[in-house]
Design a protein around this motif. Structure first.
Motif, PDB file in Angstrom:
ATOM      1  N   UNK A  86       6.320  70.021  62.869  1.00 24.06           N
ATOM      2  CA  UNK A  86       7.690  70.538  62.990  1.00 24.06           C
ATOM      3  C   UNK A  86       8.463  69.858  64.113  1.00 24.06           C
ATOM      4  N   UNK A  87       7.765  69.168  65.011  1.00 23.52           N
ATOM      5  CA  UNK A  87       8.412  68.403  66.086  1.00 23.52           C
ATOM      6  C   UNK A  87       8.251  66.894  65.852  1.00 23.52           C
ATOM      7  N   UNK A  88       7.974  66.514  64.631  1.00 20.67           N
ATOM      8  CA  UNK A  88       7.641  65.115  64.336  1.00 20.67           C
ATOM      9  C   UNK A  88       8.723  64.141  64.796  1.00 20.67           C
ATOM     10  N   UNK A  89       9.988  64.427  64.485  1.00 18.55           N
ATOM     11  CA  UNK A  89      11.067  63.512  64.865  1.00 18.55           C
ATOM     12  C   UNK A  89      11.197  63.405  66.381  1.00 18.55           C
ATOM     13  N   UNK A  90      10.998  64.523  67.070  1.00 20.25           N
ATOM     14  CA  UNK A  90      11.075  64.491  68.540  1.00 20.25           C
ATOM     15  C   UNK A  90       9.976  63.607  69.115  1.00 20.25           C
ATOM     16  N   UNK A  91       8.734  63.814  68.668  1.00 21.03           N
ATOM     17  CA  UNK A  91       7.627  63.017  69.200  1.00 21.03           C
ATOM     18  C   UNK A  91       7.773  61.541  68.822  1.00 21.03           C
ATOM     19  N   UNK A  92       8.337  61.284  67.651  1.00 18.95           N
ATOM     20  CA  UNK A  92       8.599  59.896  67.275  1.00 18.95           C
ATOM     21  C   UNK A  92       9.672  59.301  68.183  1.00 18.95           C
ATOM     22  N   UNK A 108      17.195  62.393  78.566  1.00 19.03           N
ATOM     23  CA  UNK A 108      16.661  62.427  79.929  1.00 19.03           C
ATOM     24  C   UNK A 108      15.530  61.414  80.077  1.00 19.03           C
ATOM     25  N   UNK A 109      14.616  61.397  79.109  1.00 14.93           N
ATOM     26  CA  UNK A 109      13.495  60.454  79.170  1.00 14.93           C
ATOM     27  C   UNK A 109      13.986  59.017  79.062  1.00 14.93           C
ATOM     28  N   UNK A 110      15.049  58.825  78.337  1.00 10.97           N
ATOM     29  CA  UNK A 110      15.631  57.490  78.227  1.00 10.97           C
ATOM     30  C   UNK A 110      16.572  57.156  79.353  1.00 10.97           C
ATOM     31  N   UNK A 111      16.747  58.124  80.266  1.00  9.77           N
ATOM     32  CA  UNK A 111      17.612  57.947  81.444  1.00  9.77           C
ATOM     33  C   UNK A 111      19.019  57.521  81.047  1.00  9.77           C
ATOM     34  N   UNK A 112      19.486  58.103  79.905  1.00  9.26           N
ATOM     35  CA  UNK A 112      20.863  57.919  79.444  1.00  9.26           C
ATOM     36  C   UNK A 112      21.248  56.460  79.236  1.00  9.26           C
ATOM     37  N   UNK A 113      20.255  55.593  79.092  1.00  7.54           N
ATOM     38  CA  UNK A 113      20.598  54.189  78.928  1.00  7.54           C
ATOM     39  C   UNK A 113      20.620  53.795  77.451  1.00  7.54           C
ATOM     40  N   UNK A 114      20.282  54.757  76.579  1.00  8.96           N
ATOM     41  CA  UNK A 114      20.158  54.441  75.147  1.00  8.96           C
ATOM     42  C   UNK A 114      21.449  54.743  74.416  1.00  8.96           C
ATOM     43  N   UNK A 152      16.234  69.412  72.481  1.00 12.43           N
ATOM     44  CA  UNK A 152      15.300  68.302  72.324  1.00 12.43           C
ATOM     45  C   UNK A 152      16.019  66.961  72.471  1.00 12.43           C
ATOM     46  N   UNK A 153      17.245  66.892  71.977  1.00 13.64           N
ATOM     47  CA  UNK A 153      18.040  65.665  72.134  1.00 13.64           C
ATOM     48  C   UNK A 153      18.279  65.391  73.613  1.00 13.64           C
ATOM     49  N   UNK A 154      18.612  66.450  74.357  1.00 10.70           N
ATOM     50  CA  UNK A 154      18.880  66.266  75.797  1.00 10.70           C
ATOM     51  C   UNK A 154      17.627  65.801  76.533  1.00 10.70           C
ATOM     52  N   UNK A 155      16.456  66.270  76.084  1.00 10.60           N
ATOM     53  CA  UNK A 155      15.204  65.829  76.698  1.00 10.60           C
ATOM     54  C   UNK A 155      14.967  64.350  76.409  1.00 10.60           C
ATOM     55  N   UNK A 156      15.219  63.940  75.176  1.00  9.31           N
ATOM     56  CA  UNK A 156      15.067  62.524  74.818  1.00  9.31           C
ATOM     57  C   UNK A 156      16.013  61.658  75.643  1.00  9.31           C
ATOM     58  N   UNK A 201      16.736  59.309  67.169  1.00  7.94           N
ATOM     59  CA  UNK A 201      17.366  60.392  67.931  1.00  7.94           C
ATOM     60  C   UNK A 201      18.398  61.122  67.075  1.00  7.94           C
ATOM     61  N   UNK A 202      19.089  60.400  66.203  1.00  3.22           N
ATOM     62  CA  UNK A 202      20.078  61.047  65.326  1.00  3.22           C
ATOM     63  C   UNK A 202      19.431  62.018  64.345  1.00  3.22           C
TER      64      UNK A 202
END
Length: 316
Positions: A268-274, A310-316, A304-308, A296-297
């Protein structure tokens, strides 16, 4: 909108649901939305005399707006005796007054004779000493909690205290003994939140040892045990903290090699973990930005989007 779900739960008297939603979504609300939620939540907390909800409200008022409602809370809490004093001590701790929290816990110890209540108070005192990084003191006090709870009929609280003792043993510097204590508990604790706590304690030990593969596996076990419980968010945050640590150390390979097992176990979190996997691959120079943006889209949950991001440090 999440603010509407929280308000609906409050209006319908679904207090536990409202508390869960508030804890999960508070960072996503605007100041105006949060003020609206807190106004309604405060009324409902007083109406139902729900001290936990009231504590959350007072904490958020102080944390986000600098508004002090502690005196009002203390007045109600003291009328509720043991339960109220426990919540009051916890609130003082949350607001950054550990010494005041210890005073309240000691007040409980002077009043109570019930071993279960004494065990809870000792447990609270141990958490304060841990916050103050007084790990030997915390360990000494949690042993008193265990002694008290062994005289009660509440096995769950006893096991929780023993798990915490194992974790504090690690914090006090004895990893070998900590692993021994936690391993002994694994066959004793029931499936669910308590077993998840054991795995999270192991995760912290392995992370401290820089055994990140083992730490990742413990995070997975913790998440699987916590599914369907309120503790899932705690286990999930533990995983995110570990991933962030690996990002800081540029250990991207550990991240992208671990994510497939999370995808397989928690589909159920597959897209997030990907998304996490592709961010790590991108940072390691193995995929382009477009591959990260594409996944991400597909993630619909704003948190979960905000976490992604954050992990990408807003550079994506």
């Amino acid at each position: 909108m999440e603010v509407e779900r929280i308000l609906k739960a409050l209006e319908e008297g679904k207090i536990d649901e409202a508390k869960t939603l508030m804890a999960k979504e508070v960072d996503m609300l605007s100041d105006e939305e949060l003020k609206e939620v807190l106004e309604i939540a405060e009324k409902k907390a007083k109406e139902y005399e729900d001290l936990e909800l009231y504590k959350i409200v007072v904490y958020y008022y102080a944390e986000f707006f600098g508004i002090d409602k502690l005196a009002e809370f203390e007045e109600l809490a003291r009328r509720k005796e043991f339960e109220g004093l426990m919540e009051l001590a916890d609130l003082y701790s949350l607001l950054g007054f550990p010494e005041k929290a210890l005073e309240i816990y000691r007040e409980i110890l002077e009043k109570e004779t019930d071993p279960e209540k004494l065990g809870e108070a000792y447990f609270g005192i141990a958490t304060i000493h841990e916050e103050l990084q007084e790990y030997d003191k915390a360990l000494e006090v949690i042993k008193k909690a265990i002694e008290s709870l062994e005289k009660s009929s509440n096995r769950e609280k006893l096991l929780r205290a023993k798990i915490y003792e194992g974790y504090l043993t690690f914090e006090a510097g004895d990893k070998v003994k900590a692993k021994e204590k936690l391993a002994k508990l694994l066959p004793e604790v029931p499936e669910g939140e308590l077993k998840s706590q054991v795995h999270l304690a192991f995760e912290e030990i392995f992370e401290d040892e820089e055994n990140y593969e083992a730490a990742m596996q413990e995070c997975l076990y913790a998440l699987l045990e916590a599914k369907g419980t309120d503790f899932f968010e705690v286990a999930f945050d533990g995983l995110i903290d570990l991933i962030w640590q690996l990002m800081l150390e540029d250990d991207f390979e550990e991240i992208y090699n671990s994510m497939p097992m999370f995808k397989a176990a928690i589909p159920e979190f597959e897209d997030f973990f990907e998304g996490v996997r592709r961010i790590a691959l991108y940072k390691d120079g193995k995929v382009g930005r477009e591959e990260v943006s594409e996944i991400i889209t597909k993630v619909k949950d704003e948190r979960l989007v905000s976490i992604l991001e954050f992990l990408g440090e807003a550079e994506l």
